[in-house]
Design a protein around this motif. Structure first.
Motif, PDB file in Angstrom:
ATOM      1  N   ILE A   1       0.866  -1.178   0.000  1.00 36.61           N
ATOM      2  CA  ILE A   1       0.000   0.000   0.000  1.00 36.61           C
ATOM      3  C   ILE A   1       0.901   1.227   0.000  1.00 36.61           C
ATOM      4  O   ILE A   1       1.661   1.460   0.940  1.00 36.61           O
ATOM      5  CB  ILE A   1      -0.923   0.022   1.226  1.00 36.61           C
ATOM      6  CG1 ILE A   1      -1.692  -1.295   1.352  1.00 36.61           C
ATOM      7  CG2 ILE A   1      -1.874   1.202   1.153  1.00 36.61           C
ATOM      8  CD1 ILE A   1      -2.488  -1.416   2.641  1.00 36.61           C
ATOM      9  N   GLN A   2       0.814   1.998  -1.073  1.00 35.87           N
ATOM     10  CA  GLN A   2       1.659   3.185  -1.193  1.00 35.87           C
ATOM     11  C   GLN A   2       0.988   4.205  -2.094  1.00 35.87           C
ATOM     12  O   GLN A   2       0.402   3.856  -3.124  1.00 35.87           O
ATOM     13  CB  GLN A   2       3.030   2.810  -1.762  1.00 35.87           C
ATOM     14  CG  GLN A   2       4.038   3.941  -1.751  1.00 35.87           C
ATOM     15  CD  GLN A   2       5.409   3.484  -2.213  1.00 35.87           C
ATOM     16  OE1 GLN A   2       5.552   2.514  -2.946  1.00 35.87           O
ATOM     17  NE2 GLN A   2       6.445   4.177  -1.773  1.00 35.87           N
ATOM     18  N   ASP A   3       1.054   5.468  -1.684  1.00 39.60           N
ATOM     19  CA  ASP A   3       0.479   6.567  -2.476  1.00 39.60           C
ATOM     20  C   ASP A   3      -0.989   6.324  -2.793  1.00 39.60           C
ATOM     21  O   ASP A   3      -1.458   6.635  -3.890  1.00 39.60           O
ATOM     22  CB  ASP A   3       1.269   6.782  -3.762  1.00 39.60           C
ATOM     23  CG  ASP A   3       2.699   7.233  -3.510  1.00 39.60           C
ATOM     24  OD1 ASP A   3       2.916   7.927  -2.497  1.00 39.60           O
ATOM     25  OD2 ASP A   3       3.586   6.894  -4.304  1.00 39.60           O
ATOM     26  N   GLY A   4      -1.712   5.734  -1.840  1.00 39.50           N
ATOM     27  CA  GLY A   4      -3.144   5.555  -2.021  1.00 39.50           C
ATOM     28  C   GLY A   4      -3.549   4.406  -2.912  1.00 39.50           C
ATOM     29  O   GLY A   4      -4.717   4.296  -3.281  1.00 39.50           O
ATOM     30  N   ILE A   5      -2.602   3.543  -3.262  1.00 38.38           N
ATOM     31  CA  ILE A   5      -2.879   2.436  -4.172  1.00 38.38           C
ATOM     32  C   ILE A   5      -2.425   1.125  -3.539  1.00 38.38           C
ATOM     33  O   ILE A   5      -1.352   1.044  -2.940  1.00 38.38           O
ATOM     34  CB  ILE A   5      -2.165   2.624  -5.529  1.00 38.38           C
ATOM     35  CG1 ILE A   5      -2.623   3.924  -6.199  1.00 38.38           C
ATOM     36  CG2 ILE A   5      -2.415   1.439  -6.446  1.00 38.38           C
ATOM     37  CD1 ILE A   5      -4.095   3.946  -6.579  1.00 38.38           C
ATOM     38  N   VAL A   6      -3.235   0.086  -3.702  1.00 37.24           N
ATOM     39  CA  VAL A   6      -2.894  -1.262  -3.251  1.00 37.24           C
ATOM     40  C   VAL A   6      -2.466  -2.084  -4.464  1.00 37.24           C
ATOM     41  O   VAL A   6      -3.179  -2.132  -5.469  1.00 37.24           O
ATOM     42  CB  VAL A   6      -4.081  -1.942  -2.555  1.00 37.24           C
ATOM     43  CG1 VAL A   6      -3.725  -3.368  -2.138  1.00 37.24           C
ATOM     44  CG2 VAL A   6      -4.545  -1.133  -1.349  1.00 37.24           C
ATOM     45  N   THR A   7      -1.293  -2.704  -4.373  1.00 38.31           N
ATOM     46  CA  THR A   7      -0.815  -3.564  -5.455  1.00 38.31           C
ATOM     47  C   THR A   7      -0.366  -4.908  -4.878  1.00 38.31           C
ATOM     48  O   THR A   7      -0.019  -5.015  -3.704  1.00 38.31           O
ATOM     49  CB  THR A   7       0.368  -2.927  -6.209  1.00 38.31           C
ATOM     50  OG1 THR A   7       1.416  -2.632  -5.273  1.00 38.31           O
ATOM     51  CG2 THR A   7      -0.058  -1.662  -6.911  1.00 38.31           C
ATOM     52  N   THR A   8      -0.373  -5.919  -5.712  1.00 41.30           N
ATOM     53  CA  THR A   8       0.159  -7.229  -5.345  1.00 41.30           C
ATOM     54  C   THR A   8       1.595  -7.295  -5.830  1.00 41.30           C
ATOM     55  O   THR A   8       1.856  -7.132  -7.022  1.00 41.30           O
ATOM     56  CB  THR A   8      -0.673  -8.355  -5.974  1.00 41.30           C
ATOM     57  OG1 THR A   8      -2.018  -8.251  -5.519  1.00 41.30           O
ATOM     58  CG2 THR A   8      -0.120  -9.717  -5.598  1.00 41.30           C
ATOM     59  N   VAL A   9       2.542  -7.545  -4.903  1.00 40.57           N
ATOM     60  CA  VAL A   9       3.957  -7.507  -5.275  1.00 40.57           C
ATOM     61  C   VAL A   9       4.593  -8.891  -5.319  1.00 40.57           C
ATOM     62  O   VAL A   9       5.664  -9.053  -5.905  1.00 40.57           O
ATOM     63  CB  VAL A   9       4.748  -6.590  -4.328  1.00 40.57           C
ATOM     64  CG1 VAL A   9       4.319  -5.145  -4.509  1.00 40.57           C
ATOM     65  CG2 VAL A   9       4.614  -7.027  -2.875  1.00 40.57           C
ATOM     66  N   ALA A  10       3.971  -9.879  -4.702  1.00 36.34           N
ATOM     67  CA  ALA A  10       4.513 -11.242  -4.764  1.00 36.34           C
ATOM     68  C   ALA A  10       3.386 -12.232  -4.543  1.00 36.34           C
ATOM     69  O   ALA A  10       2.522 -12.035  -3.694  1.00 36.34           O
ATOM     70  CB  ALA A  10       5.605 -11.445  -3.721  1.00 36.34           C
TER      71      ALA A  10
END
Length: 481
Positions: A71-80
């Motif tokens: 979770i960074q800069d208001g965005i959730v991403t899948t990293v692994a």
């Protein structure tokens, strides 16, 4: 015309941290796997949480999705990982986990407890995941890291030298990984409640741990309902907890917990404990004084005032650079946050109403925390000193916007003359937009913090900060002259 160099800064005025409310930080509550904006994203049993102090990112071990989220800069991403259970080292979404539960960020690496694979893994800054300890068999064996055995390791912490300490849950031990060798740091392997020499002290499902600067290892002994410490001289000592499941603030053995699952540093000498079944957040000093800081004691999903809030089997906590506490609220499938009010209060006599003569703001302005600066072209401000109003929109021309995450008021301030132009109720804020610059600030109740980067800092378009409330839109604008 004489040109001025102007910039906009978002700054918390730090006095003393005081928690104000519990809010949903990320997740919409639907148990699924979906990346996106904070409150549109989806998790399924968010278990472990940790904070990267350099980039201000929050990492989440999304247990039932078998992946790691960022979770960074208001965005959730899948990293692994990508939702498929398995056991595979690899790059980013090609890696596989089986119910990851613990994460810890240190020195550019993310360390991961891959619980049901009984392995310890590590992800580098490029997203490459490797196994650093564990042969994948559930059991107990000390020795070379890749031959060692763990039994559902739940969480971990890493010291400044890269030594990893693991809460080896079902082995009732704390393990250490150093120089490619796994050894037992505390516990006998027998489920019990002991103190004394670390290798002779019984533990019962140690669940989470943290280190102080001196190297003392604090941990929650889950089934014993206690907070303990392994001192640097190898002794296990009680910090707090009677051992009886319950809820009672107090000192040392007078305090009660009910399944404490997580621990982190809130400030020097002060720990935050996640008391899962109660369910409440507790504050514990290293001298054993326990107080409750949030939670109604009723399981559920309620945002709002601290002692009216409700959690559902939360599993982990972490604290960011500004003192906000993040909670992996497992059964609600969301990440919660305890917001902090760090605003230096204005004197009571200074009423802050829009479109009035600006009162003098005599308190010194702190500029050493949470600074998010824009490129600095030659610019002059638009509008008059305190702004104007047109058709429901209010336009101001401050040099600085003073804010605090979760504070009761946001103050818009003209930097040069140190005058407050208006204040805005944080509870009324619905959106914050920072246009034509780098947005590094967001809050759960803002719903959105739009990030737009530009390559060339010299431009002809205005800089703008837009704060939208229920009834008005506030603008702070600068334009190149």
């Amino acid at each position: 015309m004489r040109s001025l160099v102007c910039f906009i800064v978002l700054i918390p005025l730090v006095a003393s941290s005081q928690f104000t409310a519990v809010e949903t930080f990320a997740g919409n509550g639907v148990p699924a796997l979906l990346d996106g904006s904070l409150l549109n994203s989806e998790f399924s049993w968010p278990y472990g949480v940790c904070h990267d102090p350099i980039t201000d990112a929050i990492f989440v071990a999304d247990a039932q999705n078998n992946c790691i989220r960022k979770i960074q800069d208001g965005i959730v991403t899948t990293v692994a990982g990508m939702g498929i259970p398995g056991d595979l080292d690899g790059l980013g979404v090609n890696a596989r986990f089986q119910t990851p539960t613990g994460v810890y960020f240190k020195n550019g690496y993310l360390y991961i407890c891959d619980d049901l694979n009984s392995k310890i893994k590590r992800m580098d800054g490029s997203g490459n995941v490797i196994t650093i300890a564990g042969n994948g068999m559930e059991g107990f064996y000390d020795g070379p890291a890749m031959q060692a055995e763990f039994f559902q390791p739940k969480s971990l912490v890493v010291d400044n030298n890269g030594v990893v300490y693991v809460a080896d849950y079902e082995n009732h031990r704390i393990r250490k990984i150093e120089d490619g060798v796994v050894s037992t740091y505390a516990g006998t392997g027998n489920a019990g409640d002991g103190t004394g020499p670390a290798l002779l002290a019984d533990l019962h499902r140690p669940r989470d741990l943290c280190l102080d600067d001196a190297g003392n290892l604090y941990f929650v002994d889950l089934m014993n309902n206690k907070v303990k410490v392994v001192t640097t001289d190898g002794m296990v000592e009680l910090v707090a907890g009677s051992g009886i499941a319950g809820w009672a603030d107090g000192t040392g053995a007078d305090a009660q917990f009910d399944i404490p699952v997580a621990i982190d540093w809130l400030s020097p000498g002060v720990l935050v404990i996640l008391d899962a079944v109660n369910p409440r957040l507790r504050k514990v000093t290293t001298t054993g004084v326990v107080t409750t800081i949030a939670g109604s004691g009723v399981a559920g999903y309620v945002d709002g005032p601290l002692f009216e809030s409700a959690f559902a089997l939360p599993q982990d906590v972490c604290v960011d650079n500004e003192g906000r506490i993040y909670v992996g609220d497992r059964d609600n499938n969301v990440i919660r946050v305890l917001t902090v009010d760090d605003t230096i209060p204005l004197p009571p006599s200074r009423s802050l109403a829009p479109h009035t003569t600006c009162p003098t703001f005599s308190r010194p302005v702190r500029t050493d925390t949470m600074t998010s600066s824009f490129p600095s072209p030659t610019a002059t401000s638009i509008g008059s000193t305190c702004g104007s109003s047109t058709a429901g929109a209010r336009t101001f021309s401050p040099r600085r916007i003073l804010t605090s995450a979760g504070t009761a008021r946001w103050m818009i301030m003209e930097r040069r003359f140190r005058k407050v132009c208006t204040s805005i109720s944080a509870r009324s804020i619905r959106q914050v937009q920072i246009l034509r610059g780098e947005c590094r600030y967001s809050r759960a109740t803002s719903r959105s913090c739009v990030q737009r980067r530009i390559a060339d800092p010299v431009m002809d378009l205005p800089y703008a900060v837009v704060i939208r409330t229920r009834s008005h839109t506030y603008h702070a604008s600068f334009i190149k002259q």
